[in-house]
Motif scaffolding. Structure first.
Motif, PDB file in Angstrom:
ATOM      1  N   TRP A 155       0.860  -1.187   0.000  1.00 34.19           N
ATOM      2  CA  TRP A 155       0.000   0.000   0.000  1.00 34.19           C
ATOM      3  C   TRP A 155       0.892   1.231   0.000  1.00 34.19           C
ATOM      4  N   GLU A 156       0.527   2.244  -0.811  1.00 30.60           N
ATOM      5  CA  GLU A 156       1.247   3.518  -0.831  1.00 30.60           C
ATOM      6  C   GLU A 156       0.234   4.646  -0.930  1.00 30.60           C
ATOM      7  N   GLY A 157       0.515   5.748  -0.273  1.00 29.25           N
ATOM      8  CA  GLY A 157      -0.404   6.874  -0.293  1.00 29.25           C
ATOM      9  C   GLY A 157       0.045   7.942   0.679  1.00 29.25           C
ATOM     10  N   ASN A 158      -0.901   8.683   1.202  1.00 35.00           N
ATOM     11  CA  ASN A 158      -0.614   9.733   2.182  1.00 35.00           C
ATOM     12  C   ASN A 158      -1.856   9.915   3.051  1.00 35.00           C
ATOM     13  N   CYS A 159      -2.032   9.017   3.998  1.00 31.68           N
ATOM     14  CA  CYS A 159      -3.233   9.032   4.834  1.00 31.68           C
ATOM     15  C   CYS A 159      -2.932   9.690   6.171  1.00 31.68           C
ATOM     16  N   SER A 160      -3.553  10.843   6.406  1.00 36.89           N
ATOM     17  CA  SER A 160      -3.423  11.556   7.667  1.00 36.89           C
ATOM     18  C   SER A 160      -4.646  11.230   8.519  1.00 36.89           C
ATOM     19  N   PHE A 161      -4.436  10.502   9.610  1.00 34.28           N
ATOM     20  CA  PHE A 161      -5.561  10.032  10.411  1.00 34.28           C
ATOM     21  C   PHE A 161      -6.370  11.168  11.028  1.00 34.28           C
ATOM     22  N   GLY A 162      -5.671  12.217  11.507  1.00 34.19           N
ATOM     23  CA  GLY A 162      -6.366  13.219  12.289  1.00 34.19           C
ATOM     24  C   GLY A 162      -6.934  12.581  13.546  1.00 34.19           C
ATOM     25  N   ASN A 163      -8.051  13.075  14.001  1.00 28.30           N
ATOM     26  CA  ASN A 163      -8.718  12.552  15.193  1.00 28.30           C
ATOM     27  C   ASN A 163      -9.653  11.408  14.791  1.00 28.30           C
ATOM     28  N   TRP A 164      -9.059  10.295  14.334  1.00 28.88           N
ATOM     29  CA  TRP A 164      -9.785   9.112  13.883  1.00 28.88           C
ATOM     30  C   TRP A 164     -10.640   9.393  12.652  1.00 28.88           C
ATOM     31  N   GLU A 165     -10.348  10.453  11.929  1.00 30.39           N
ATOM     32  CA  GLU A 165     -11.197  10.864  10.812  1.00 30.39           C
ATOM     33  C   GLU A 165     -10.950  10.049   9.550  1.00 30.39           C
TER      34      GLU A 165
END
Length: 274
Positions: A155-165
């Motif tokens: 898996w490749e990407g740019n996932c910013s979780f934030g506050n479980w968002e």
């Protein structure tokens, strides 16, 4: 004659001691003789077990420097703490304040694996507890490296979780070639853009379920999450046969609290030829 036997006994004792020390070059238990918090306490039993009276996020500490210089542990695979009694609270291995592994309450051993980490400049090891408790450390030892790891991106990407968002799914077909003992490697950075955020979490579950992985169950808090260090960048999970069976059926869902994931790899085990 009496003098001869005394000399013989001394030589025999010394010789046995030398052999024992040679065999135990990787044994670190005796180096743990201090604490980070002056209000904590340590005692050592006649059989070598360390009784550590811990305070929250203090530390049972060992200096591993040689000739006052950091050591190179690149040839080792892991460090393991064995406990004489099950732990009562969550614990953490902290290596030179840059590599960490956590363990949930009730465990009798905790291992921190080094693969992929820079282990060339290690000076200090600490065992920490998240709450007031007494830990009974039976043995601490290093395991020499015997394997190499081949990395395959799944898996490749740019996932910013934030506050479980936010979160992401790794599809079942990505685990077709996975075998028991392979590792799931998450490459990420902690999101420090908000100064009020003081902890960072990962949660990895079988997709469409609330089932967490078996491979990191010793690290999970009561909500099925793993806490990350502020400067941490890599997290690995050793997959069990049951994990792989479920991942092949449904895949993996990953989310958490204020981490930014850019890549997930499957690490396949190989062995160093002796």
């Amino acid at each position: 004659m009496k003098t001869f036997y005394l000399l013989f006994a001394c030589v025999l004792f010394t010789g046995c001691g030398l052999v024992h020390n040679s065999e135990d070059d990787n044994l670190l238990t005796s180096k743990f003789n201090g604490t980070w918090n002056i209000h904590e306490g340590i005692e050592r039993d006649f059989d070598g077990v360390i009784t550590y009276h811990a305070l929250p996020w203090g530390g049972l500490v060992a200096s591993v420097k040689k000739q006052n210089m950091p050591v190179d542990w690149s040839e080792y695979e892991s460090i393991c703490f064995e406990f004489a009694k099950p732990t009562e609270v969550a614990t953490q291995i902290n290596i030179s304040d840059k590599i960490r592994t956590t363990g949930k309450p009730g465990i009798t051993s905790l291992t921190c694996y080094f693969d992929g980490q820079d282990m060339r400049s290690i000076d200090e090891i600490a065992l920490q507890a998240v709450d007031t408790s007494t830990l009974y450390v039976k043995r601490v030892y290093l395991t020499p490296g015997s394997s190499v790891w081949e990395s395959t991106p799944i898996w490749e990407g740019n996932c910013s979780f934030g506050n479980w968002e936010n979160g992401f799914v790794i599809k079942p077909e990505q685990f077709t070639s996975a075998l028991e003992g392979d590792k799931l490697e998450l490459i990420y950075k902690t999101d420090t853009s908000d100064p009020s955020i003081t902890y960072w979490l990962f949660k990895t579950v079988i997709n469409t379920t609330d089932t967490t992985l078996e491979g990191n169950e010793n690290e999970l808090n009561p909500w099925g999450c793993v806490m990350m260090g502020k400067a941490s960048k890599v997290y690995r999970i050793i997959l069990t046969a049951n994990d792989i069976k479920k991942l092949r059926e449904k895949g993996l869902f990953v989310n958490g609290y204020y981490n930014i994931v850019t890549q997930v790899n499957l690490l396949r085990r190989g062995y160093v030829e002796q």
